[in-house]
Design a protein around this motif. Structure first.
Motif, PDB file in Angstrom:
ATOM      1  N   LEU A  34      20.368  47.500  57.658  1.00 47.31           N
ATOM      2  CA  LEU A  34      21.187  46.987  56.551  1.00 47.31           C
ATOM      3  C   LEU A  34      22.669  47.188  56.820  1.00 47.31           C
ATOM      4  N   PHE A  35      22.985  48.165  57.676  1.00 45.83           N
ATOM      5  CA  PHE A  35      24.386  48.528  57.905  1.00 45.83           C
ATOM      6  C   PHE A  35      24.790  48.316  59.360  1.00 45.83           C
ATOM      7  N   ILE A  36      24.215  47.287  59.965  1.00 45.08           N
ATOM      8  CA  ILE A  36      24.679  46.815  61.270  1.00 45.08           C
ATOM      9  C   ILE A  36      25.796  45.806  61.025  1.00 45.08           C
ATOM     10  N   PRO A  37      26.954  45.971  61.675  1.00 42.76           N
ATOM     11  CA  PRO A  37      28.076  45.042  61.439  1.00 42.76           C
ATOM     12  C   PRO A  37      27.677  43.592  61.712  1.00 42.76           C
ATOM     13  N   ARG A  38      28.139  42.706  60.864  1.00 40.92           N
ATOM     14  CA  ARG A  38      27.827  41.294  60.969  1.00 40.92           C
ATOM     15  C   ARG A  38      29.026  40.498  60.426  1.00 40.92           C
ATOM     16  N   PRO A  39      29.087  39.237  60.707  1.00 40.64           N
ATOM     17  CA  PRO A  39      30.238  38.438  60.262  1.00 40.64           C
ATOM     18  C   PRO A  39      30.122  38.045  58.794  1.00 40.64           C
ATOM     19  N   TYR A  40      30.474  38.965  57.907  1.00 45.36           N
ATOM     20  CA  TYR A  40      30.467  38.651  56.476  1.00 45.36           C
ATOM     21  C   TYR A  40      31.635  37.716  56.176  1.00 45.36           C
ATOM     22  N   SER A  41      31.325  36.607  55.525  1.00 42.53           N
ATOM     23  CA  SER A  41      32.365  35.642  55.182  1.00 42.53           C
ATOM     24  C   SER A  41      32.236  35.259  53.714  1.00 42.53           C
ATOM     25  N   THR A  42      33.326  35.378  52.991  1.00 38.30           N
ATOM     26  CA  THR A  42      33.304  34.986  51.581  1.00 38.30           C
ATOM     27  C   THR A  42      33.092  33.483  51.431  1.00 38.30           C
ATOM     28  N   LEU A  43      33.421  32.702  52.472  1.00 42.01           N
ATOM     29  CA  LEU A  43      33.252  31.252  52.397  1.00 42.01           C
ATOM     30  C   LEU A  43      31.781  30.867  52.343  1.00 42.01           C
ATOM     31  N   LYS A  44      30.900  31.743  52.829  1.00 44.10           N
ATOM     32  CA  LYS A  44      29.469  31.449  52.839  1.00 44.10           C
ATOM     33  C   LYS A  44      28.780  31.850  51.538  1.00 44.10           C
ATOM     34  N   GLN A  45      29.515  32.493  50.638  1.00 41.48           N
ATOM     35  CA  GLN A  45      28.889  33.047  49.439  1.00 41.48           C
ATOM     36  C   GLN A  45      28.871  32.093  48.252  1.00 41.48           C
ATOM     37  N   GLY A  79      35.688  31.162  43.596  1.00 43.60           N
ATOM     38  CA  GLY A  79      36.463  31.081  42.363  1.00 43.60           C
ATOM     39  C   GLY A  79      36.835  32.443  41.829  1.00 43.60           C
ATOM     40  N   TRP A  80      35.895  33.396  41.855  1.00 48.25           N
ATOM     41  CA  TRP A  80      36.190  34.752  41.368  1.00 48.25           C
ATOM     42  C   TRP A  80      37.264  35.419  42.219  1.00 48.25           C
ATOM     43  N   LEU A  81      37.221  35.211  43.530  1.00 45.35           N
ATOM     44  CA  LEU A  81      38.221  35.809  44.413  1.00 45.35           C
ATOM     45  C   LEU A  81      39.599  35.199  44.168  1.00 45.35           C
ATOM     46  N   ALA A  82      39.641  33.873  43.985  1.00 43.45           N
ATOM     47  CA  ALA A  82      40.921  33.216  43.704  1.00 43.45           C
ATOM     48  C   ALA A  82      41.487  33.688  42.372  1.00 43.45           C
ATOM     49  N   LEU A  83      40.612  33.828  41.373  1.00 42.96           N
ATOM     50  CA  LEU A  83      41.054  34.326  40.070  1.00 42.96           C
ATOM     51  C   LEU A  83      41.572  35.748  40.199  1.00 42.96           C
ATOM     52  N   GLU A  84      40.884  36.566  40.981  1.00 46.45           N
ATOM     53  CA  GLU A  84      41.309  37.952  41.178  1.00 46.45           C
ATOM     54  C   GLU A  84      42.689  38.013  41.825  1.00 46.45           C
ATOM     55  N   GLU A  85      42.905  37.149  42.800  1.00 41.99           N
ATOM     56  CA  GLU A  85      44.198  37.113  43.481  1.00 41.99           C
ATOM     57  C   GLU A  85      45.300  36.703  42.512  1.00 41.99           C
ATOM     58  N   ALA A  86      45.000  35.741  41.663  1.00 41.37           N
ATOM     59  CA  ALA A  86      45.997  35.291  40.687  1.00 41.37           C
ATOM     60  C   ALA A  86      46.286  36.382  39.660  1.00 41.37           C
ATOM     61  N   ILE A  87      45.246  37.064  39.205  1.00 40.51           N
ATOM     62  CA  ILE A  87      45.428  38.135  38.221  1.00 40.51           C
ATOM     63  C   ILE A  87      46.257  39.274  38.809  1.00 40.51           C
ATOM     64  N   SER A  88      45.939  39.641  40.053  1.00 40.98           N
ATOM     65  CA  SER A  88      46.656  40.768  40.662  1.00 40.98           C
ATOM     66  C   SER A  88      48.117  40.442  40.914  1.00 40.98           C
ATOM     67  N   ALA A  89      48.453  39.147  41.003  1.00 38.75           N
ATOM     68  CA  ALA A  89      49.846  38.743  41.203  1.00 38.75           C
ATOM     69  C   ALA A  89      50.622  38.686  39.900  1.00 38.75           C
ATOM     70  N   ASP A  90      49.926  38.815  38.777  1.00 40.09           N
ATOM     71  CA  ASP A  90      50.571  38.740  37.464  1.00 40.09           C
ATOM     72  C   ASP A  90      51.240  40.073  37.140  1.00 40.09           C
ATOM     73  N   PRO A  91      52.558  40.095  36.932  1.00 39.34           N
ATOM     74  CA  PRO A  91      53.242  41.363  36.638  1.00 39.34           C
ATOM     75  C   PRO A  91      52.685  42.072  35.414  1.00 39.34           C
ATOM     76  N   ALA A  92      52.232  41.326  34.429  1.00 43.58           N
ATOM     77  CA  ALA A  92      51.686  41.948  33.217  1.00 43.58           C
ATOM     78  C   ALA A  92      50.412  42.714  33.535  1.00 43.58           C
ATOM     79  N   HIS A  93      49.610  42.184  34.466  1.00 43.61           N
ATOM     80  CA  HIS A  93      48.365  42.859  34.848  1.00 43.61           C
ATOM     81  C   HIS A  93      48.652  44.160  35.581  1.00 43.61           C
ATOM     82  N   ASN A  94      49.767  44.201  36.305  1.00 47.70           N
ATOM     83  CA  ASN A  94      50.072  45.362  37.131  1.00 47.70           C
ATOM     84  C   ASN A  94      50.839  46.440  36.387  1.00 47.70           C
ATOM     85  N   ALA A  95      51.045  46.255  35.068  1.00 50.45           N
ATOM     86  CA  ALA A  95      51.702  47.301  34.288  1.00 50.45           C
ATOM     87  C   ALA A  95      50.886  48.575  34.369  1.00 50.45           C
TER      88      ALA A  95
END
Length: 391
Positions: A212-223, A229-245
């Protein structure tokens, strides 16, 4: 050994009580995994999870900030940097891989972003340094075959953990009735495949843990599109100054989890009478029902003062207590962590106090009366639908 140039990181997820610590313990019995750094994230104010994982020659970095996905990806990147710095400077042994055991309520998106994103307007030099040293080599999610269907219906975090996984391990399959186990496993595997078409689904009884823990090419594009969408939303949220208060502790102030989910702890100096403690668990289980998401902890008893009990409970299932040979650290207090839905901690603490303060001569009828009084208070004050702000 020296540190490799690129160190694989594996995320280990699974909802509360799915068996992550048990899997880690069995994995670390393999000498090939003694050079593994373990990052343990806890959802609670009293750290106990690190006591439930054997250390031996393994480096363990405990994270007790409450929840990595709530405190922000900087906690994970800082932890990885500290691990690498300590190994390079000889403060700890070298390691060839890192396994991050996520909180059972953890949201994968910010942690995956922390490891996989190497550029962007909101990426710090620390983020980019971590991406140059570490890479995401796999995402393993445990799925509790007993409670999993209800969990997916009621907890969105569990759904996201399944979606991000490239390996889904069906846990507790050994508890199924022999006559129906094969059909149940096939039906659940089919349902999980609809949620995540690309993940390998593996029966825990048949799993080779090291694979289960042998390194492999994990790619978010395959998921799939949901994960992207969740990753893009996370990136947008983390860039929001209000979120980083930041709040006074330097933590991100927002919480990702339902306001009805509460975590609290009970710590006791004096040893407990084992029979009374087990009665407390039984009464709480019967009164709280599905609102009792998780209990875990270490218990000091009069009967075995030099051997603590390890306690696990998940919803309607209380595992048989395990008696350790010795205490894992110098702290010999009872430490219990509770994670509950829609329940005020005080009635639970009242119940605990009412039961453990009775002595061995307390009659059964008096004990029953005490239990009924406190459980009645519990039920009357806090119905299941009450929305209570988390601690």
């Amino acid at each position: 050994m020296t540190l490799p140039d690129n160190i694989p990181v594996f995320l280990l997820s699974g909802f509360l009580g799915s068996g992550k610590s048990t899997l880690l313990n069995q994995l670390l019995e393999d000498p090939a995994f003694h050079d593994t750094a373990i990052v343990i994230n806890e959802f609670g104010d009293v750290p106990v999870d690190h006591l439930l994982v054997r250390q031996g020659e393994t480096s363990i970095s405990q994270v007790s900030t409450g929840c990595l996905c709530c405190s922000g990806s900087t906690d994970l990147t800082k932890t990885l940097f500290d691990l690498h710095f300590a190994a390079v400077n000889g403060q700890t042994g070298p390691f060839s891989r890192v396994i991050v055991e996520m909180s059972g309520l953890g949201d994968p998106a910010p942690l995956v972003n922390a490891i996989t994103k190497s550029s962007g307007a909101n990426r710090s030099m620390l983020d980019q340094s971590i991406s140059n040293i570490f890479y995401l080599a796999g995402f393993v999610t445990l799925f509790d075959i007993i409670n999993g269907a209800d969990t997916l219906d009621n907890h969105f975090e569990a759904m996201k953990q399944i979606a991000f996984a490239d390996r889904i391990v069906l846990s507790k399959t050994d508890r199924l009735e022999a006559q129906s186990s094969a059909s149940q496993i096939n039906n659940i595997s089919a349902e999980l495949s609809e949620l995540n078409t690309g993940a390998d689904i593996i029966d825990r009884k048949e799993a080779v843990l090291s694979e289960l823990f042998i390194p492999r090419p994990y790619s978010t594009l395959k998921q799939g599109e949901d994960v992207a969408g969740w990753l893009a939303l996370e990136e947008a949220i983390s860039a929001d100054p209000a979120h980083n208060a930041q709040n006074g502790q330097g933590q991100a102030s927002a919480s990702r989890h339902s306001s009805a989910i509460r975590t609290f702890s009970i710590v006791r100096e004096e040893p407990l009478i084992e029979k009374q403690f087990l009665q407390f668990l039984k009464v709480l289980q019967n009164s709280a029902g599905p609102r009792l998401l998780r209990i875990k902890g270490i218990v000091s008893t009069h009967e075995h003062p030099d051997q603590p009990l390890i306690i696990h409970a998940v919803q309607h299932i209380i595992a048989d207590p395990v008696l350790l040979d010795t205490w894992p650290d110098e702290d010999r207090r009872t430490r219990l962590v509770f994670i509950m839905a829609g329940v005020d901690p005080q009635p639970v603490k009242d119940l605990f106090t009412a039961i453990v303060k009775t002595d061995g001569s307390t009659s059964g009828s008096l004990f029953q009366k005490l239990s009924q009084q406190v459980v009645g208070l519990f039920k009357d004050r806090h119905p299941a639908h009450t929305d209570i702000k988390g601690e």
